[in-house]
Design a protein around this motif. Structure first.
Motif, PDB file in Angstrom:
ATOM      1  N   PRO A   1      52.949  77.078 100.474  1.00  0.00           N
ATOM      2  CA  PRO A   1      53.735  78.226 100.947  1.00  0.00           C
ATOM      3  C   PRO A   1      54.635  77.842 102.106  1.00  0.00           C
ATOM      4  N   ARG A   2      55.938  78.094 101.982  1.00  0.00           N
ATOM      5  CA  ARG A   2      56.900  77.873 103.061  1.00  0.00           C
ATOM      6  C   ARG A   2      56.929  79.092 103.977  1.00  0.00           C
TER       7      ARG A   2
ATOM      8  N   LEU B   1      50.311  80.383  94.777  1.00  0.00           N
ATOM      9  CA  LEU B   1      51.102  79.167  94.973  1.00  0.00           C
ATOM     10  C   LEU B   1      50.221  77.925  94.939  1.00  0.00           C
ATOM     11  N   GLU B   2      49.058  78.004  95.544  1.00  0.00           N
ATOM     12  CA  GLU B   2      48.151  76.865  95.548  1.00  0.00           C
ATOM     13  C   GLU B   2      47.753  76.476  94.124  1.00  0.00           C
ATOM     14  N   ASN B   3      47.568  77.487  93.250  1.00  0.00           N
ATOM     15  CA  ASN B   3      47.229  77.206  91.850  1.00  0.00           C
ATOM     16  C   ASN B   3      48.386  76.566  91.094  1.00  0.00           C
TER      17      ASN B   3
ATOM     18  N   GLU C   1      46.833  91.183  87.899  1.00  0.00           N
ATOM     19  CA  GLU C   1      46.422  90.276  86.821  1.00  0.00           C
ATOM     20  C   GLU C   1      46.916  88.871  87.170  1.00  0.00           C
ATOM     21  N   LYS C   2      46.082  88.149  87.910  1.00  0.00           N
ATOM     22  CA  LYS C   2      46.495  86.854  88.462  1.00  0.00           C
ATOM     23  C   LYS C   2      46.786  85.827  87.372  1.00  0.00           C
ATOM     24  N   GLN C   3      45.941  85.765  86.339  1.00  0.00           N
ATOM     25  CA  GLN C   3      46.083  84.712  85.337  1.00  0.00           C
ATOM     26  C   GLN C   3      47.367  84.847  84.535  1.00  0.00           C
ATOM     27  N   SER C   4      47.703  86.072  84.119  1.00  0.00           N
ATOM     28  CA  SER C   4      48.929  86.257  83.332  1.00  0.00           C
ATOM     29  C   SER C   4      50.160  85.942  84.173  1.00  0.00           C
ATOM     30  N   LEU C   5      50.120  86.284  85.462  1.00  0.00           N
ATOM     31  CA  LEU C   5      51.244  85.978  86.356  1.00  0.00           C
ATOM     32  C   LEU C   5      51.350  84.470  86.562  1.00  0.00           C
ATOM     33  N   LEU C   6      50.219  83.829  86.733  1.00  0.00           N
ATOM     34  CA  LEU C   6      50.185  82.372  86.907  1.00  0.00           C
ATOM     35  C   LEU C   6      50.762  81.675  85.677  1.00  0.00           C
ATOM     36  N   ASP C   7      50.358  82.136  84.486  1.00  0.00           N
ATOM     37  CA  ASP C   7      50.865  81.542  83.243  1.00  0.00           C
ATOM     38  C   ASP C   7      52.373  81.712  83.141  1.00  0.00           C
TER      39      ASP C   7
END
Length: 352
Positions: free
Chosen positions: A161-162, A154-156, A52-58
């Motif tokens: 990214p290191r 990370l881009e969002n 769930e990308k969006q919830s993680l991003l938030d």
């Protein structure tokens, strides 16, 4: 406020918790400026995969804003069942030729199409076999789709990214510095997370065997919940407040303790079986012995689990106590340092 400068955000994103640090790298004594432990949004991550990308991003945006984090780069440490880790012996060649040989060797053990994996390697040292000079190489292969999801995450966040490191490598790097004065750096590292346990065998501090077993503290909490007719959430609370591992000669007369033992021990025994198999496999392949066990992860706080594993494996348990090899502007309490070994190891990347 933490200015971007040379500071880096370190992330360990598990199915249950997100561990994060803000740090600057150094060869011997990196600096940790801030740290935190947050709950992962339910269902956002499982077995290292972002679901769930969006919830993680938030959630990560919330962490960054609430803690006034300002960084240009981030490093992530990762573990997933699809990750393949092997040590191979290759001829002593030039760097470009080694890459080609490693790719060929990887095709022998990667399931499916190797082009769908990102392959990296690390030279562990030189050996001699039948008068031939060889290099011992640690090879790591991860499905490119899994890596790409973290890069996009990370881009969002407008962060570059290191590095994306694998769990055993970053944890061992931290432990190597913590064990700086210990001569024998051959050990079994057992990290009991929420959904997985990662078994790592290290030679002189370098992970040479890593195995991910899909048994974690959630499974123990679930068996407690079933035995005592609780919700999973209450089962986790029971595990933290009343849970303990029982030794072979213990036969509790108290009904509560008896039910606790019969609920916990089958899962602990299954986990022990997997650890034992990994150790025996290593011994049979290398003809070497391992005498020390270390434990990290949330499941390592289950009372007596470290002593029980050490006893059953006929090993010495090495507790993580003492002076830690990092400068901390905001101290991580010693009683939860076991949770942060993985993400703290990211700060030592310059040593490689």
């Amino acid at each position: 406020m933490f200015g971007a400068g040379n500071k880096i955000l370190g992330l360990d994103i598990g199915s249950s918790n997100i561990k994060w640090t803000v740090y600057s790298e150094a060869k011997n004594m990196p600096t940790i400026y801030n740290w935190g432990l947050e709950e992962t949004p339910p269902g956002a991550v499982r077995n290292g995969r972002i679901l769930e990308k969006q919830s993680l991003l938030d959630k990560l945006r919330e962490v960054i804003v609430n803690n006034r984090i300002k960084v240009a780069k981030a490093s992530i440490t990762l573990a997933c069942p699809e990750m393949v880790i092997r040590t191979v012996d290759v001829p002593k060649l030039k760097q470009k030729e080694i890459q080609n040989v490693v790719k060929y060797e990887s095709e022998q053990f990667i399931p499916g199409n190797s082009d769908e994996y990102i392959i990296d390697y690390k030279i562990l040292g030189e050996i001699k076999e039948n008068q031939n000079d060889l290099l011992k190489v640690l090879v790591v292969a991860v499905p490119s789709g899994i890596i790409q999801n973290y890069i996009e995450l990370l881009e969002n966040l407008s962060i570059n990214p290191r590095a994306i490191d694998f769990f055993s490598n970053s944890t061992c790097r931290f432990l190597n510095n913590f064990l700086r004065d210990v001569k024998d750096k051959n050990y079994v590292l057992i990290d009991v997370g929420a959904s997985n346990t990662i078994i790592t065998i290290a030679e002189q501090g370098v992970p040479v065997l890593t195995r991910l077993v899909q048994i974690g503290s959630e499974e123990i909490a679930r068996t407690i919940a079933n035995s005592f007719n609780l919700t999973l959430e209450d089962g986790e609370k029971y595990m933290k407040t009343h849970g303990r591992v029982f030794f072979d000669n213990e036969q509790p007369e108290d009904k509560f303790l008896w039910e606790m033992m019969t609920s916990i021990m089958p899962t602990v025994e299954l986990l022990l079986k997997n650890i034992f198999q990994s150790v025996e496999f290593y011994k049979s392949k290398t003809q070497k012995s391992i005498e020390t066990v270390l434990m990290t992860g949330g499941g390592s706080y289950l009372k007596h689990i470290d002593k029980y594993f050490a006893q059953q494996l006929s090993m010495n348990i090495l507790p993580l106590k003492g002076i830690f090899p990092v400068k901390m502007k905001n101290n991580i309490p010693e009683d939860i340092i076991n949770l942060f070994c993985n993400v703290l190891g990211l700060a030592f990347r310059e040593e490689e």
